[in-house]
Design an enzyme around this catalytic site. Structure first.
Site, PDB file in Angstrom:
ATOM      1  N   TYR A   1    -103.578 -55.041  58.984  1.00  0.00           N
ATOM      2  CA  TYR A   1    -103.986 -56.123  58.088  1.00  0.00           C
ATOM      3  C   TYR A   1    -102.841 -56.564  57.184  1.00  0.00           C
ATOM      4  O   TYR A   1    -102.034 -55.773  56.702  1.00  0.00           O
ATOM      5  CB  TYR A   1    -105.212 -55.741  57.253  1.00  0.00           C
ATOM      6  CG  TYR A   1    -105.162 -54.410  56.544  1.00  0.00           C
ATOM      7  CD1 TYR A   1    -104.948 -54.330  55.174  1.00  0.00           C
ATOM      8  CD2 TYR A   1    -105.375 -53.225  57.252  1.00  0.00           C
ATOM      9  CE1 TYR A   1    -104.934 -53.110  54.519  1.00  0.00           C
ATOM     10  CE2 TYR A   1    -105.361 -51.997  56.611  1.00  0.00           C
ATOM     11  CZ  TYR A   1    -105.136 -51.940  55.236  1.00  0.00           C
ATOM     12  OH  TYR A   1    -105.107 -50.731  54.586  1.00  0.00           O
TER      13      TYR A   1
ATOM     14  N   HIS B   1    -115.072 -51.548  50.941  1.00  0.00           N
ATOM     15  CA  HIS B   1    -114.236 -51.762  49.773  1.00  0.00           C
ATOM     16  C   HIS B   1    -113.945 -53.258  49.608  1.00  0.00           C
ATOM     17  O   HIS B   1    -113.515 -53.911  50.556  1.00  0.00           O
ATOM     18  CB  HIS B   1    -112.892 -51.035  49.916  1.00  0.00           C
ATOM     19  CG  HIS B   1    -113.017 -49.588  50.248  1.00  0.00           C
ATOM     20  ND1 HIS B   1    -112.001 -48.869  50.825  1.00  0.00           N
ATOM     21  CD2 HIS B   1    -114.048 -48.708  50.088  1.00  0.00           C
ATOM     22  CE1 HIS B   1    -112.377 -47.605  51.001  1.00  0.00           C
ATOM     23  NE2 HIS B   1    -113.630 -47.492  50.571  1.00  0.00           N
TER      24      HIS B   1
END
Length: 480
Positions: free
Chosen positions: A131, A68
């Site tokens: 993240y 992605h």
């Protein structure tokens, strides 16, 4: 790997960075500074502004996610376990389709720029993937995503665990092949002041370069009235999706600024509004390119010398004072391009067009001959601003005017007459004192408006000289 410092390594994908992180430990376990801004930026990581911290827990070995590409940058690491990471450049440009793979352990992190596809496969049970991202997730943001198939033969990613036996979603299994993926354009640029001569030049330049942008005219966003701005711009939240903001809006009525009403308007647009815009860009973490003027100087520098970008401002007019105040606001945000210019000639009403009309109508004008500077094409100013952003030039102050030898307004007028086939001697040079005799409400002008453009030229951009700017203005007038 050094046990004491962060180390950053470039990869085959532009902007994708592998980071080695110190991870000291003892019999109790280990500790690491996953993101420490001062150390990370000193080592070479971008000074990004994360706004969200996400954690993906994966129960079994072989869990696979991606590929992605999202409309924000992310800083990826693992807290426990390890992963095989794969990244594919899905951005428009020569790097499209480039693949990088790397194993990520708790001692490693990766900076993933916007538009680079991100995927991973867990190599251990109970792997926690974490993240930081530079924008908040929203349903609307998904329209700016891009995807590519994990098993695309063209990518030739050697997954440690065969995808036929891996744990992954049907959606990921069915993403398109690279050949069917539309490359992602860069993030858009926001232009404020799109209705002026510089704003019009910016929208033309961005359109010709096929660069995404959003442009606001004064009726849509009045720089002088922050309370009326769209909430997303005023707060900065709506700015995170932009690559940069270019402020081409200003109160430029130099003489009107000397009046009580004009003084208020000049300070509202050139100082208060700029301060609010700077604060919004800082909250969003995006660069601000702001245009200022030679009027921040008193113009008393000896002729033959040029004002350098680090010269101390000393404005003598209300307009210059308000612009100098705006400069002070802009420089409080480290990610700024403060670009001073002078004698700008764009579409519509301008000095060259006025002189051309006088020449054609048989009028012999008297023109000031003791103000020295260089003409600047609005098109060159627009191209230079975009150049700084596009090339990620070092942040700071730049001067952008025409190149070549300085001239005077009288010499520009004579050149205009000559280009049109008229006798240049019809133009009578006069001093500023003679020109303004008997007139009231005239703001003081710098006698030396020459700005040193060498810092700009060092970035690879050189504007045209005054003669070329005159010819461009006359050609445009002939086409209108």
């Amino acid at each position: 790997m050094s046990a004491a410092r962060v180390e950053v390594h470039e990869t085959a994908i532009d902007g994708l960075l592998i980071v080695d992180l110190p991870r000291p430990g003892d019999n109790r376990g280990w500790f690491k500074e996953n993101w420490q801004r001062a150390k990370a930026t000193a080592a070479g990581l971008p000074d990004f502004v994360p706004v969200q911290n996400n954690i993906s827990f994966n129960g079994t070995r072989g869990t696979t996610r991606g590929i992605h590409a999202e409309p924000w940058a992310k800083y990826v690491s693992v807290a426990t376990g390890s992963i095989f990471g794969a990244w594919v450049d899905l951005r428009r440009g020569p790097g499209f389709g480039t693949v990088v793979t790397h194993e990520i352990t708790p001692s490693t992190a990766v900076f993933v720029p916007r538009g680079v596809g991100n995927a991973f496969q867990t190599l251990e049970d109970a792997t926690a993937y974490t993240y930081l991202v530079t924008d908040h997730w929203s349903a609307d943001a998904q329209s700016a995503y891009s995807f590519v198939n994990l098993a695309d033969p063209e990518l030739a990613i050697e997954w440690p665990i065969d995808l036929a036996h891996a744990e992954l979603s049907e959606k990921d299994r069915n993403h398109p092949l690279l050949a069917d993926v539309e490359p992602l354009p860069p993030a858009p640029i926001l232009v404020i002041g799109a209705g002026g001569q510089l704003g019009s030049a910016l929208t033309r330049e961005l359109t010709e370069r096929n660069l995404p942008f959003t442009a606001h005219t004064r009726s849509e966003l009045d720089l002088a009235r922050p309370c009326g701005w769209p909430e997303g711009i005023r707060s900065g939240e709506g700015l995170r999706r932009y690559r940069a903001v270019i402020n081409a809006a200003a109160h430029t009525a130099v003489d009107a600024a000397e009046t009580p009403e004009g003084r208020t308007e000049a300070w509202a647009a050139n100082a208060t509004g700029v301060s609010a815009l700077t604060a919004a860009c800082q909250r969003a973490g995006i660069p601000l390119a702001h245009v200022s003027t030679d009027y921040v100087f008193d113009g008393q520098l000896p002729l033959g010398e040029y004002y350098k970008p680090d010269a101390a401002p000393a404005p003598v007019s209300v307009y210059g004072q308000s612009k100098a105040a705006g400069e002070c606001a802009v420089t409080t945000w480290s990610k700024h391009y403060l670009v001073r210019t002078s004698w700008v000639i764009g579409t519509g009403h301008n000095f060259v067009a006025t002189m051309a009309k006088l020449a054609d109508n048989g009028v012999d004008p008297s023109v000031v001959s003791d103000q020295h500077g260089r003409l600047t094409s609005a098109a060159d100013l627009a191209a230079g601003l975009i150049h700084l952003i596009d090339n990620e030039a070092e942040f700071g102050t730049y001067h952008l005017t025409g190149s070549g030898e300085p001239t005077t307004w009288a010499e520009i007028a004579r050149l205009t007459f000559e280009e049109l086939g008229h006798d240049p001697q019809r133009v009578t040079p006069v001093s500023t004192e003679e020109y303004t005799a008997g007139k009231t409400g005239i703001a003081p002008r710098p006698s030396n408006s020459c700005l040193d453009i060498s810092a700009l030229e060092a970035t690879g951009f050189t504007p045209r000289d005054s003669a070329a700017v005159v010819r461009e203005a006359l050609e445009r007038r002939a086409q209108d």
